[in-house]
Design a protein around this motif. Structure first.
Motif, PDB file in Angstrom:
ATOM      1  N   LEU A   1      82.509  26.547  33.697  1.00  0.00           N
ATOM      2  CA  LEU A   1      82.471  25.655  34.985  1.00  0.00           C
ATOM      3  C   LEU A   1      81.366  24.651  34.687  1.00  0.00           C
ATOM      4  O   LEU A   1      80.544  24.390  35.777  1.00  0.00           O
ATOM      5  CB  LEU A   1      82.167  26.495  35.988  1.00  0.00           C
ATOM      6  CG  LEU A   1      83.274  27.656  36.227  1.00  0.00           C
ATOM      7  CD1 LEU A   1      82.944  28.682  37.124  1.00  0.00           C
ATOM      8  CD2 LEU A   1      84.533  27.133  36.862  1.00  0.00           C
TER       9      LEU A   1
ATOM     10  N   THR B   1      88.081  24.034  49.660  1.00  0.00           N
ATOM     11  CA  THR B   1      87.451  25.368  50.390  1.00  0.00           C
ATOM     12  C   THR B   1      87.274  26.574  49.637  1.00  0.00           C
ATOM     13  O   THR B   1      87.612  27.459  49.767  1.00  0.00           O
ATOM     14  CB  THR B   1      88.792  25.707  51.340  1.00  0.00           C
ATOM     15  OG1 THR B   1      89.721  25.739  50.648  1.00  0.00           O
ATOM     16  CG2 THR B   1      88.869  24.811  52.314  1.00  0.00           C
TER      17      THR B   1
ATOM     18  N   GLN C   1      79.900  27.916  50.694  1.00  0.00           N
ATOM     19  CA  GLN C   1      78.656  28.049  50.707  1.00  0.00           C
ATOM     20  C   GLN C   1      77.737  26.699  51.467  1.00  0.00           C
ATOM     21  O   GLN C   1      76.516  26.990  52.253  1.00  0.00           O
ATOM     22  CB  GLN C   1      77.809  28.295  49.419  1.00  0.00           C
ATOM     23  CG  GLN C   1      78.336  29.643  48.798  1.00  0.00           C
ATOM     24  CD  GLN C   1      77.694  30.010  47.506  1.00  0.00           C
ATOM     25  OE1 GLN C   1      77.251  29.069  46.566  1.00  0.00           O
ATOM     26  NE2 GLN C   1      77.579  31.382  47.074  1.00  0.00           N
TER      27      GLN C   1
HETATM   28  P1  NAP Z   1      87.463  25.875  43.117  1.00  0.00           P
HETATM   29  O1  NAP Z   1      87.389  27.272  43.653  1.00  0.00           O
HETATM   30  O2  NAP Z   1      88.272  25.604  42.128  1.00  0.00           O
HETATM   31  O3  NAP Z   1      88.018  25.097  44.612  1.00  0.00           O
HETATM   32  C1  NAP Z   1      88.304  23.623  44.624  1.00  0.00           C
HETATM   33  C2  NAP Z   1      88.818  23.532  46.110  1.00  0.00           C
HETATM   34  O4  NAP Z   1      89.225  22.109  45.918  1.00  0.00           O
HETATM   35  C3  NAP Z   1      90.073  24.380  46.342  1.00  0.00           C
HETATM   36  O5  NAP Z   1      90.136  24.447  47.945  1.00  0.00           O
HETATM   37  C4  NAP Z   1      91.263  23.064  45.905  1.00  0.00           C
HETATM   38  O6  NAP Z   1      92.425  23.332  47.074  1.00  0.00           O
HETATM   39  C5  NAP Z   1      90.413  22.078  46.604  1.00  0.00           C
HETATM   40  N1  NAP Z   1      90.962  20.698  46.030  1.00  0.00           N
HETATM   41  C6  NAP Z   1      91.140  20.393  44.599  1.00  0.00           C
HETATM   42  N2  NAP Z   1      91.785  19.128  44.463  1.00  0.00           N
HETATM   43  C7  NAP Z   1      92.135  18.786  45.856  1.00  0.00           C
HETATM   44  C8  NAP Z   1      92.879  17.881  46.368  1.00  0.00           C
HETATM   45  N3  NAP Z   1      93.182  16.695  45.448  1.00  0.00           N
HETATM   46  N4  NAP Z   1      93.067  17.808  47.520  1.00  0.00           N
HETATM   47  C9  NAP Z   1      92.760  18.798  48.611  1.00  0.00           C
HETATM   48  N5  NAP Z   1      91.906  19.652  48.025  1.00  0.00           N
HETATM   49  C10 NAP Z   1      91.806  19.646  46.637  1.00  0.00           C
HETATM   50  O7  NAP Z   1      86.109  25.241  43.031  1.00  0.00           O
HETATM   51  P2  NAP Z   1      84.748  25.804  43.411  1.00  0.00           P
HETATM   52  O8  NAP Z   1      84.612  26.123  44.870  1.00  0.00           O
HETATM   53  O9  NAP Z   1      83.698  24.866  43.023  1.00  0.00           O
HETATM   54  O10 NAP Z   1      84.517  27.187  42.697  1.00  0.00           O
HETATM   55  C11 NAP Z   1      84.801  27.210  41.209  1.00  0.00           C
HETATM   56  C12 NAP Z   1      84.436  28.598  40.781  1.00  0.00           C
HETATM   57  O11 NAP Z   1      82.857  28.364  40.489  1.00  0.00           O
HETATM   58  C13 NAP Z   1      84.664  29.809  41.440  1.00  0.00           C
HETATM   59  O12 NAP Z   1      85.792  30.340  41.569  1.00  0.00           O
HETATM   60  C14 NAP Z   1      83.640  30.707  40.957  1.00  0.00           C
HETATM   61  O13 NAP Z   1      84.099  31.181  39.927  1.00  0.00           O
HETATM   62  C15 NAP Z   1      82.445  29.745  40.688  1.00  0.00           C
HETATM   63  N6  NAP Z   1      81.279  29.741  41.789  1.00  0.00           N
HETATM   64  C16 NAP Z   1      80.615  30.944  41.901  1.00  0.00           C
HETATM   65  C17 NAP Z   1      79.883  31.022  42.975  1.00  0.00           C
HETATM   66  C18 NAP Z   1      79.177  32.391  43.179  1.00  0.00           C
HETATM   67  O14 NAP Z   1      78.726  32.663  44.324  1.00  0.00           O
HETATM   68  N7  NAP Z   1      79.239  33.174  42.163  1.00  0.00           N
HETATM   69  C19 NAP Z   1      79.612  29.995  43.798  1.00  0.00           C
HETATM   70  C20 NAP Z   1      80.256  28.761  43.597  1.00  0.00           C
HETATM   71  C21 NAP Z   1      81.204  28.391  42.581  1.00  0.00           C
HETATM   72  P3  NAP Z   1      93.437  24.458  46.400  1.00  0.00           P
HETATM   73  O15 NAP Z   1      92.939  25.967  46.381  1.00  0.00           O
HETATM   74  O16 NAP Z   1      94.522  24.329  47.316  1.00  0.00           O
HETATM   75  O17 NAP Z   1      93.678  24.266  44.879  1.00  0.00           O
END
Ligand code: NAP
Length: 506
Positions: free
Chosen positions: A138, A178, A184
């Motif tokens: 990531l 989301t 967060q």
């Molecule tokens: P993510 O889980 O990949 O979420 C991306 C979001 O953006 C999703 O809601 C996605 O919608 C949306 N999105 C992407 N392209 C879009 C578009 N063209 N139009 C509208 N919406 C769009 O990213 P993240 O929140 O950064 O998290 C990534 C990973 O980081 C997590 O799964 C986790 O492993 C890690 N993380 C961990 C923590 C922790 O507390 N341990 C905290 C933050 C992140 P869709 O769902 O519809 O695709």
């Protein structure tokens, strides 16, 4: 004859530092770490968005051999985790082993000499017997492919590149995404924003977060009576193992977890129209389950709109949705995740016969024996490689399993100077067959997420309990590996027990 190999680790996050700590604790000093940034910490250095924290409790989300008895709270904030990483690195004297500001661009296995030649963005070439990429899954923010994204006139940034210079007070803030990051920062920025519009493509499955601020009594107890600390770690580990089993072997456990999420939503979102919008329409567990007590309440505030119509375009003044509505915005925040399936990208890695790793993995996607070794890419062991991410649990537990395994491989190689090893194709194939069979029945197949690539292959997630991974990686078996001898091993001008891989040459 024995000779400890030189080891080059790429990345100074939890993975790379964990590898270094494992080697050092085993008395192996012949390693160096290259880090592209000016500081250590990986994702915990990069992600400074408001409210950044870990949704895995710290007693588990920490190195088992470096427990900390005075975490301020159970779910630690980014700054506390970053400080912990730095403190441990300093304690073990690792800072002198890290070459900061050095980005690896290419790594090529020189089969004549049996060594890796690693080129960096500053034009240097480093060599090492063993290469351990620990670049995370990531580390590369993904911006959405939305027409007009470059035309927006106001400030815009990705959650992992938060622009703290932008004051959101009273502003019209558009948030896209989301996921675990958005959930967060949205509660943190909502009170200051004039109006916050959340563009939601998929609703999240949200569970309550059983957080607590640790008191001085907790700290004293954890410090002076370690079994209490261990008991908490063990209990948290057990809960996450159960959640992992819910995703894989024991789907029956999903029912009570779904009921808990449903109850949480019902209790926190009294407005039925908003609640309907926030109810996921895909299988629980397909995307990462999230933990929050303040996300839903923030979305219920009068200065928030949850917009579920698809985004059509980004314009100079805001966002246009598919129904033709123009949503004016002063700032756009992209919580749109990372290029998680492009494992090891953009480093060009060449193995035996000049084969390029990204070509080997194309078009299906990344795969590796135990998530660490790829046939034809000798003496290369990945930390947090393919299919070692968790749907639930502490990645540090997985990284410790990998570090122990790689340390054993290094020991083995030290008894075989001039030889190199990579997973046997048949071993890797049966490993992948086993993985695919298990992945077939997981919820990860039933929606799109960063766990799956365009070909539909789940390249990231581990489809079992973490204890199973620990068991499978507990011992390095040389019979799982093809072994070759370099025709002309390099002369050994530097004692291998010395600190670094061979010094840079130009
Ligand atoms: P993510 O889980 O990949 O979420 C991306 C979001 O953006 C999703 O809601 C996605 O919608 C949306 N999105 C992407 N392209 C879009 C578009 N063209 N139009 C509208 N919406 C769009 O990213 P993240 O929140 O950064 O998290 C990534 C990973 O980081 C997590 O799964 C986790 O492993 C890690 N993380 C961990 C923590 C922790 O507390 N341990 C905290 C933050 C992140 P869709 O769902 O519809 O695709």
């Amino acid at each position: 004859m024995t000779r400890t190999p030189s080891i080059l680790i790429i990345g100074a996050g939890f993975g790379g530092l964990g590898m270094a700590l494992e080697l050092q604790r085993a008395g192996i000093e012949s390693f160096a770490i290259v880090e592209k940034a000016a500081d250590l910490g990986g994702v915990w250095r990069e992600n400074t968005y408001p409210g950044a924290a870990c949704d895995v409790p710290s007693p588990l989300y920490s190195w088992s051999f470096e427990p900390k008895s005075d975490w301020p709270r159970r779910y630690s904030e980014q700054a506390d985790i970053h400080a912990y990483i730095r403190k441990v690195a300093e304690k073990y004297g690792l800072l002198r082993k890290i070459r900061f500001g050095t980005e690896v661009t290419d790594a090529e296995f020189d089969e004549r000499q049996g060594i890796w030649q690693v080129r960096t963005s500053d034009g240097a070439t480093l060599t090492a017997d063993v290469l351990v990429p620990a670049v995370g899954q990531l580390s590369r923010p993904a911006l959405p492919n939305i027409p007009g994204i470059e035309t927006f006139a106001g400030p815009s940034f990705h959650s992992a590149e938060w622009d703290h210079g932008v004051d959101l007070t009273g502003k019209r803030v558009a948030c896209i995404g989301t996921g675990a990051s958005a959930i967060q920062y949205i509660p943190e920025i909502q009170p200051a924003a004039g109006h916050l519009t959340l563009f939601q493509r998929s609703a999240a499955w949200v569970l309550p977060r059983f957080d607590t601020r640790y008191s001085a009594t907790h700290h004293a107890l954890f410090k002076h009576f370690p079994p209490s600390r261990l008991a908490e770690r063990f209990a948290i580990w057990g809960v996450f193992e159960l959640l992992s089993l819910a995703l894989t072997d024991l789907p029956a456990i999903r029912k009570p977890v779904i009921a808990l999420a449903d109850r949480h939503r019902t209790q926190q979102v009294p407005d039925p129209v908003l609640r309907e919008k926030l109810t996921p329409d895909y299988q629980a567990g397909c995307k990462r389950g999230l933990f929050s007590n303040d996300y839903f309440p923030a979305l219920a505030q009068p200065n928030v709109t949850v917009e579920t119509t698809d985004i059509e375009a980004i314009t100079p003044t805001g966002i246009r949705t598919a129904d033709g509505t123009e949503h004016e915005a002063d700032v756009i925040i992209y919580g749109t995740g990372f290029k998680g399936t492009e494992i090891l990208s953009p480093i060009n890695i060449y193995g035996i016969g000049g084969r390029k790793l990204s070509d080997e993995w194309s078009p299906e996607g990344a795969r590796a024996y135990l998530g660490m070794s790829v046939p034809g890419f000798p003496n290369l062991f990945m930390m947090y490689g393919p299919n070692t991410n968790l749907g639930a649990g502490s990645i540090i537990y997985m990284l410790e399993s990998q570090a122990r395994y790689i340390r054993q491989a290094v020991h083995y190689l030290s008894t075989r100077p001039g030889r190199f090893i990579s997973a046997r194709p048949a071993t890797e194939q049966s490993w992948d067959d086993w993985l695919q069979k298990r992945l077939k029945d997981t919820p990860w197949n039933f929606c799109s997420s960063w766990y799956r690539n365009a070909s539909g292959r789940i390249t990231n997630n581990w489809p079992a309990a973490t204890a199973i991974y620990r068991w499978k990686t507990r011992r390095f078996h040389p019979t799982d590996y093809d072994e070759s001898t370099a025709p002309t091993p390099p002369p050994d001008p530097h004692p291998r027990h010395d600190a670094t891989p061979h010094p840079p040459t130009r």
